[in-house]
Design an enzyme around this catalytic site. Structure first.
Site, PDB file in Angstrom:
ATOM      1  N   VAL A  17       1.004  -1.117   0.044  1.00  0.00           N
ATOM      2  CA  VAL A  17      -0.064  -0.172  -0.038  1.00  0.00           C
ATOM      3  C   VAL A  17       0.913   1.094  -0.135  1.00  0.00           C
ATOM      4  CG1 VAL A  17      -1.632   1.380   1.221  1.00  0.00           C
ATOM      5  CG2 VAL A  17      -1.966  -1.151   0.986  1.00  0.00           C
ATOM      6  N   LYS A  37       8.220  -5.662  -8.799  1.00  0.00           N
ATOM      7  CA  LYS A  37       8.124  -6.603  -7.811  1.00  0.00           C
ATOM      8  C   LYS A  37       9.195  -7.838  -7.789  1.00  0.00           C
ATOM      9  CE  LYS A  37       6.350  -8.541  -3.845  1.00  0.00           C
ATOM     10  NZ  LYS A  37       6.229  -7.831  -2.990  1.00  0.00           N
ATOM     11  N   THR A  41       5.580 -14.098  -3.734  1.00  0.00           N
ATOM     12  CA  THR A  41       5.447 -15.388  -3.191  1.00  0.00           C
ATOM     13  C   THR A  41       3.981 -15.608  -2.816  1.00  0.00           C
ATOM     14  OG1 THR A  41       5.974 -14.897  -0.830  1.00  0.00           O
ATOM     15  CG2 THR A  41       7.762 -15.752  -2.439  1.00  0.00           C
ATOM     16  N   ASP A  50       1.073  -8.207  -5.920  1.00  0.00           N
ATOM     17  CA  ASP A  50       1.276  -7.187  -5.178  1.00  0.00           C
ATOM     18  C   ASP A  50       1.604  -5.984  -6.315  1.00  0.00           C
ATOM     19  OD1 ASP A  50       1.385  -8.277  -2.842  1.00  0.00           O
ATOM     20  OD2 ASP A  50       3.553  -8.315  -2.604  1.00  0.00           O
ATOM     21  N   GLY A 112       8.715  -9.110   2.311  1.00  0.00           N
ATOM     22  CA  GLY A 112       9.174  -9.142   3.662  1.00  0.00           C
ATOM     23  C   GLY A 112      10.111  -8.228   3.729  1.00  0.00           C
TER      24      GLY A 112
END
Length: 241
Positions: A17, A37, A41, A50, A112
């Protein structure tokens, strides 16, 4: 700043976001934007990832995804378990550099945290940022525990000679508790870098037009927005200093 690398202090901190907010704000300022990206995963072959979520919220951005693995694991682990080739930092850097020749801003979103491994050799998003000589924007949670995670990430960036552009709070609660309010002062202190924005919790569920209209108000002028850290602290954290 033709390339900006966006990482989180961990997973589920609002990184996608925030990436969308940075993209929307840059577009509103008249800049062309690409979103890369590095490794997706936990998403099936026909499901939006994403990068697609950023495009849904933001509109006319170029998106690219270098690798996709079905299990929601670290990219190196997910690639090994799927029997697929991993993505390597030099591939991320090469793709971002190519996009930078065609766009005013390239946003490279990690998976992550900063040191999540891409491959068996231990390559990470930090290695890609080093190859690109790109600044890194860190997305952090608002509440208890964020100071330790943020300081560790900031120290690791500096130990590698990387530029920490600043911190953005990925999900600011509607009713912040004492820890969150105090963190508005403490986060830039432990990071040694400015607080560059705060995205309200639930922003990803806004209609895209509303998201695009609001995004510049969530980010500081360094990210093309109008957000003022001091004014935000005075409004959201009275009595917390």
């Amino acid at each position: 700043m033709p390339v900006l690398v966006i990482t989180g202090t961990g997973t589920e901190v609002g990184k996608t976001v925030v990436t969308a907010a940075v993209a929307a704000t840059a577009l509103a300022a008249g800049r062309s934007v690409a979103v890369l990206k590095a490794a997706q995963t936990g998403v099936g072959p026909d499901e939006p990832g994403d990068a697609a979520e950023v495009a849904r919220l933001v509109g006319p951005v170029t998106t690219a995804e270098l690798a996709r693995y079905p299990e929601p694991l670290a990219p190196a682990t997910a690639a090994r378990r799927a029997g697929r080739a991993p993505v390597h930092p030099h591939e991320v850097a090469k793709a971002a550099a190519k996009l930078a020749t065609e766009h005013d801003l390239v946003l490279v979103e990690g998976a992550g945290g900063l040191l999540v491994r891409f491959d068996a050799a231990g390559g990470t998003l930090a290695d890609a940022a080093r190859l690109l000589s790109a600044p890194v924007l860190v997305v952090a949670p608002a509440g208890l525990g964020t100071l330790n995670m943020t300081e560790l990430t900031a120290r690791e960036l500096r130990s590698r000679g990387l530029d920490l552009a600043g911190i953005v709070i990925g999900s600011w609660p509607a009713a912040p508790d004492l820890a969150a309010r105090c963190n508005l002062t403490d986060l830039p202190d432990v990071a040694g870098a400015p607080l560059l924005g705060s995205v309200p919790a639930g922003s990803g569920a806004l209609p895209p037009a509303d998201f695009r209209a609001a995004a510049p108000h969530w980010l500081a002028p360094r990210l093309d927005g109008s957000w003022d850290a001091e004014a935000f602290r005075e409004r959201e954290a009275p009595g917390a200093f």
